[in-house]
Design an enzyme around this catalytic site. Structure first.
Site, PDB file in Angstrom:
ATOM      1  N   CYS A 315       0.803  -1.307   0.280  1.00 35.59           N
ATOM      2  CA  CYS A 315      -0.072  -0.095  -0.040  1.00 35.59           C
ATOM      3  C   CYS A 315       0.575   1.308   0.097  1.00 35.59           C
ATOM      4  O   CYS A 315       0.431   2.135  -0.962  1.00 35.59           O
ATOM      5  CB  CYS A 315      -1.134  -0.127   1.201  1.00 35.59           C
ATOM      6  SG  CYS A 315      -1.937  -1.548   1.477  1.00 35.59           S
ATOM      7  N   ARG A 344       5.101 -11.748   5.934  1.00 34.72           N
ATOM      8  CA  ARG A 344       4.355 -11.628   7.047  1.00 34.72           C
ATOM      9  C   ARG A 344       4.788 -12.538   8.195  1.00 34.72           C
ATOM     10  O   ARG A 344       4.902 -13.696   7.849  1.00 34.72           O
ATOM     11  CB  ARG A 344       2.845 -11.586   7.058  1.00 34.72           C
ATOM     12  CG  ARG A 344       2.232 -10.415   6.378  1.00 34.72           C
ATOM     13  CD  ARG A 344       0.810 -10.142   6.327  1.00 34.72           C
ATOM     14  NE  ARG A 344       0.450  -9.073   5.303  1.00 34.72           N
ATOM     15  CZ  ARG A 344      -0.798  -8.928   4.899  1.00 34.72           C
ATOM     16  NH1 ARG A 344      -1.667  -9.699   5.273  1.00 34.72           N
ATOM     17  NH2 ARG A 344      -0.757  -7.958   3.897  1.00 34.72           N
ATOM     18  N   GLN A 362       0.550 -10.990  -3.688  1.00 42.36           N
ATOM     19  CA  GLN A 362      -0.981 -10.583  -4.099  1.00 42.36           C
ATOM     20  C   GLN A 362      -1.158 -10.126  -5.577  1.00 42.36           C
ATOM     21  O   GLN A 362      -0.100  -9.475  -5.852  1.00 42.36           O
ATOM     22  CB  GLN A 362      -1.417  -9.679  -3.220  1.00 42.36           C
ATOM     23  CG  GLN A 362      -1.803 -10.196  -1.563  1.00 42.36           C
ATOM     24  CD  GLN A 362      -2.363  -8.738  -0.742  1.00 42.36           C
ATOM     25  OE1 GLN A 362      -1.982  -7.768  -0.998  1.00 42.36           O
ATOM     26  NE2 GLN A 362      -3.250  -9.321   0.011  1.00 42.36           N
ATOM     27  N   ASP A 364      -2.460  -7.336  -6.376  1.00 40.78           N
ATOM     28  CA  ASP A 364      -2.762  -6.166  -5.654  1.00 40.78           C
ATOM     29  C   ASP A 364      -3.118  -5.014  -6.593  1.00 40.78           C
ATOM     30  O   ASP A 364      -2.335  -4.901  -7.567  1.00 40.78           O
ATOM     31  CB  ASP A 364      -1.602  -5.827  -4.707  1.00 40.78           C
ATOM     32  CG  ASP A 364      -2.030  -4.949  -3.411  1.00 40.78           C
ATOM     33  OD1 ASP A 364      -3.198  -4.801  -3.461  1.00 40.78           O
ATOM     34  OD2 ASP A 364      -1.196  -4.644  -2.589  1.00 40.78           O
ATOM     35  N   HIS A 366      -3.672  -0.500  -6.383  1.00 37.54           N
ATOM     36  CA  HIS A 366      -4.046   0.672  -5.707  1.00 37.54           C
ATOM     37  C   HIS A 366      -4.746   1.707  -6.627  1.00 37.54           C
ATOM     38  O   HIS A 366      -3.909   1.892  -7.629  1.00 37.54           O
ATOM     39  CB  HIS A 366      -2.936   1.240  -4.908  1.00 37.54           C
ATOM     40  CG  HIS A 366      -2.588   0.481  -3.816  1.00 37.54           C
ATOM     41  ND1 HIS A 366      -1.705  -0.454  -3.820  1.00 37.54           N
ATOM     42  CD2 HIS A 366      -3.243   0.334  -2.490  1.00 37.54           C
ATOM     43  CE1 HIS A 366      -1.670  -1.247  -2.773  1.00 37.54           C
ATOM     44  NE2 HIS A 366      -2.433  -0.598  -1.764  1.00 37.54           N
ATOM     45  N   LYS A 445     -15.294  -1.532   3.335  1.00 37.05           N
ATOM     46  CA  LYS A 445     -14.827  -2.781   2.438  1.00 37.05           C
ATOM     47  C   LYS A 445     -15.779  -3.739   2.042  1.00 37.05           C
ATOM     48  O   LYS A 445     -16.774  -3.842   2.662  1.00 37.05           O
ATOM     49  CB  LYS A 445     -13.633  -3.314   3.186  1.00 37.05           C
ATOM     50  CG  LYS A 445     -13.815  -4.060   4.469  1.00 37.05           C
ATOM     51  CD  LYS A 445     -12.655  -4.806   4.941  1.00 37.05           C
ATOM     52  CE  LYS A 445     -13.228  -5.546   6.183  1.00 37.05           C
ATOM     53  NZ  LYS A 445     -12.475  -6.628   6.672  1.00 37.05           N
ATOM     54  N   HIS A 492      -8.103   0.059  -2.482  1.00 35.83           N
ATOM     55  CA  HIS A 492      -7.052  -1.113  -2.380  1.00 35.83           C
ATOM     56  C   HIS A 492      -7.791  -2.415  -2.745  1.00 35.83           C
ATOM     57  O   HIS A 492      -9.024  -2.533  -2.286  1.00 35.83           O
ATOM     58  CB  HIS A 492      -6.649  -1.428  -0.709  1.00 35.83           C
ATOM     59  CG  HIS A 492      -6.000  -0.238  -0.402  1.00 35.83           C
ATOM     60  ND1 HIS A 492      -4.862  -0.198   0.387  1.00 35.83           N
ATOM     61  CD2 HIS A 492      -6.504   0.956   0.261  1.00 35.83           C
ATOM     62  CE1 HIS A 492      -4.576   0.759   0.750  1.00 35.83           C
ATOM     63  NE2 HIS A 492      -5.467   1.821   1.296  1.00 35.83           N
TER      64      HIS A 492
HETATM   65 ZN   LIG Z   1      -3.509  -1.639  -0.106  1.00 38.32          ZN
END
Ligand SMILES: [Zn+2]
Ligand SMILES: [Zn+2]
Length: 622
Positions: A315, A344, A362, A364, A366, A445, A492
């Protein structure tokens, strides 16, 4: 998963040691240890059965030390320190005693006790793990400058346990149950603490439900992605890298196929791809607000006197690209996709296969939008999710989580974002539920769920409409039509979620028989005799030129063996070549899982290549 941590195998009898399919996240904090896991009547019955099991174990093993025994999805467990490894015969004996206790219909009685009395009781009976829970509770009270709490016990018949409940009225209310297996489990999920023996059991309201469950469990074991990964030569796990998969060539091919399909779809939908550093200074996390809250989950390194971490999420770094130039209202939506490698720091005792990992990637992104563009972008994302999941024949469901009590950002901003999300969900015709107050403190979310072939529910990915975390903390701005500075909203989102987890889930969902378009080997050419091998290679080259992933089985095996082997490898198509086929430049096509006597079509090589390329491009589940 036995390989995740160095386990003390001697603690658990090998014949009783088998991966259990019930999900049981490790519990470490005192809150987790005290939680009975009982959130409805069925859970209360499950947790009550765990008490009855503990009673039976204490009855058989006088020196047994009790860990914890919560209800979990599908059943319950209880952890014990015992003088010797349990055997399957022990489980039968425990079950037998449990039946006696159930038949006696002992009422469950709640007893309150002063803290010090409770501690003496546990200490007096040698229950050192319970004493530790109480001491933790006391330490927490002390730290908060609160008085020692009163604690509760639940008693039934001869057995009493430190517990917050709830329970069913009596042991007579316990339905048909079965003890399933024994596994090693570190106390508090900590590999430095003793390994206990965890007995898993299941209990249901009716015999029918119990039998259904036992069938699903047997099926789930057959489909275990850890087993199938080895069998299909996709990936493996090794002690040297707990919680991280080693991807074999076929697994990597599967990975690249999923990633490639996602990239293609992203490009079609106006995304740009970025890549940001994995190793970043803690200053970044101080600015994002994660340091102090989340840093226990990060791997930290000291470099030249500075603290760095491996990024646990992508992020905040995308904001550096956002801020690299002045942004105008015309630039939006600005969609940055990133396949960043994330780490993690999960406790090693909690790691399992591809579904609970330390390292993952991921799909991912943004997405930066003007506040008035939230609805359109969410509609676009819901369509994106729908299309992606249809490639696997899966139907996503959504949970819309709204503003929590402790939230950052103005009430107007929240209301504006929530109403746009709701409108987008309604307009998309998506199946969704609202979970009030379950959003994160900076974002409402949408969580994405699926049910797999065994009816198991999986949470896949999330769409967060970030109103403050990135925009405010990183001071993001754009110039509006009137030339004034404004704050954007940052969305996100992931679609697959983590690639590792997604692969683990689809491998189980399809029992390894992946759809043609994702299968790492899509077709095996099977020459009947040596004299057909050369033609087989020619066919493979024709298919390969169309992007089909194809192998030629040029071994000395007989045809039936070759077919059996590629069935075992779950290859979607077998292309058999004999004299007739070679002569006609054709192949006899046998589909995976087709009956032995099913009609088989014979297709010319070029037509076959075109047909398969079209099937692959359609990304369907056959
Ligand atoms: Zn994010
Ligand atoms: Zn209890």
């Amino acid at each position: 998963m036995a390989e995740a941590a160095p386990t003390d195998q001697a603690q658990v009898a090998p014949e009783a040691q088998e991966a259990e399919v019930l999900e049981a996240p490790e519990r470490g904090s005192v809150e987790e240890l005290l939680d009975a896991g009982a959130h409805d009547d069925l859970d209360a019955m499950r947790h009550s059965t765990a008490h009855v099991m503990a009673e039976a174990v204490l009855d058989l093993f006088e020196d047994a030390k009790l860990g914890i025994g919560p209800a979990i999805d599908g059943g319950f467990y209880y952890d014990f320190a015992l003088p010797r490894p349990l055997t399957p015969a022990d489980l039968e004996a425990i079950e037998e005693r449990m039946r006696t206790s159930v038949a006696a219909a002992h009422p469950f009685v709640r007893k309150e006790m002063a803290f010090d009395d409770a501690r003496s009781v546990e200490e007096g009976s040698g229950q050192t793990f319970k004493v530790e829970i109480l001491d933790d509770l006391a330490a927490r009270a002390k730290a908060a400058a609160e008085p020692l709490p009163e604690v509760t016990f639940y008693e039934h018949g001869p057995f009493s346990d430190l517990c917050r409940g709830p329970h069913v009225a009596s042991t007579g209310k316990i339905g048909p149950f079965k003890l399933l297996s024994v596994a090693g489990a570190y106390w508090r999920g900590d590999e430095k603490r003793p390994m206990l023996q965890r007995i898993y059991g299941t209990v249901w309201s009716s015999q029918d439900e119990l039998e259904q469950f036992m069938w699903r469990r047997a099926e789930a074991k057959k489909r275990d992605h850890r087993k199938l990964g080895v069998q299909l030569d996709l990936y493996s796990f090794h002690d040297v890298a707990p919680g991280s998969a080693f991807w074999h060539p076929k697994g990597q091919r599967l990975w690249r196929t999923l990633e490639g399909a996602m990239r293609q779809e992203q490009e079609r939908r106006g995304y740009d791809e970025v890549s940001t550093p994995i190793l970043v200074s803690k200053r970044l996390w101080e600015q994002s607000g994660h340091w102090g809250l989340y840093d226990d989950n990060m791997f930290k390194l000291e470099i030249e006197g500075q603290t760095y971490s491996l990024k646990p999420m992508n992020c905040p770094e995308s904001t550096f690209i956002y801020k690299s130039r002045v942004r105008s209202y015309r630039d939006f939506p600005l969609r940055y996709a990133e396949y960043g490698r994330l780490h993690r720091n999960e406790r090693s005792g909690t790691l399992s296969g591809l579904t609970r990992v330390r390292q993952f990637i991921q799909d991912d992104a943004h997405i930066y939008v003007r506040p008035d563009q939230v609805q359109a972008e969410i509609e676009e994302l819901l369509d994106f999710v729908q299309v992606t999941y249809s490639w696997f024949g899966l139907s996503p469901r959504y949970v819309f989580a709204t503003k929590p009590d402790k939230a950052v950002g103005s009430a107007e901003l929240w209301a504006m974002a929530e109403s746009q999300i709701k409108e987008a969900l309604d307009r998309s015709g998506a199946q969704y539920k609202v979970k009030p107050k379950d959003g994160t403190f900076y974002a409402p979310k949408i969580d994405i769920y699926i049910d797999d072939a065994l009816g198991r529910e999986w949470q896949m990915a999330t769409i967060q409409v970030d109103l403050t975390m990135l925009p405010d903390r990183f001071d993001l701005t754009y110039i509006d039509e009137a030339g004034k500075q404004q704050r954007p909203v940052a969305i996100h989102r992931a679609i697959y979620g983590s690639l590792e987890r997604f692969i683990g889930i689809i491998v189980e969902h399809f029992a390894g028989a992946l759809p043609l378009w994702v299968a790492p080997v899509q077709a095996v050419v099977i020459p009947i005799a040596d004299r057909h091998v050369e033609a087989g290679r020619e066919l493979a080259a024709i298919l390969g030129a169309k992007g089909i992933r194809v192998e030629v089985d040029d071994s000395d095996n007989r045809m039936q063996n070759k077919i059996r082997l590629s069935q075992e490898q779950k290859v979607p198509l077998m292309l058999v070549l004999g004299d007739r086929e070679v002569e006609a430049r054709s192949a006899t096509v046998r589909r995976r899982g087709a009956a032995r006597d099913a009609a088989q079509e014979t297709v010319g090589w070029d037509a076959l290549a075109d047909q398969l390329a079209a099937e692959v491009a359609a990304r369907r589940v056959e």
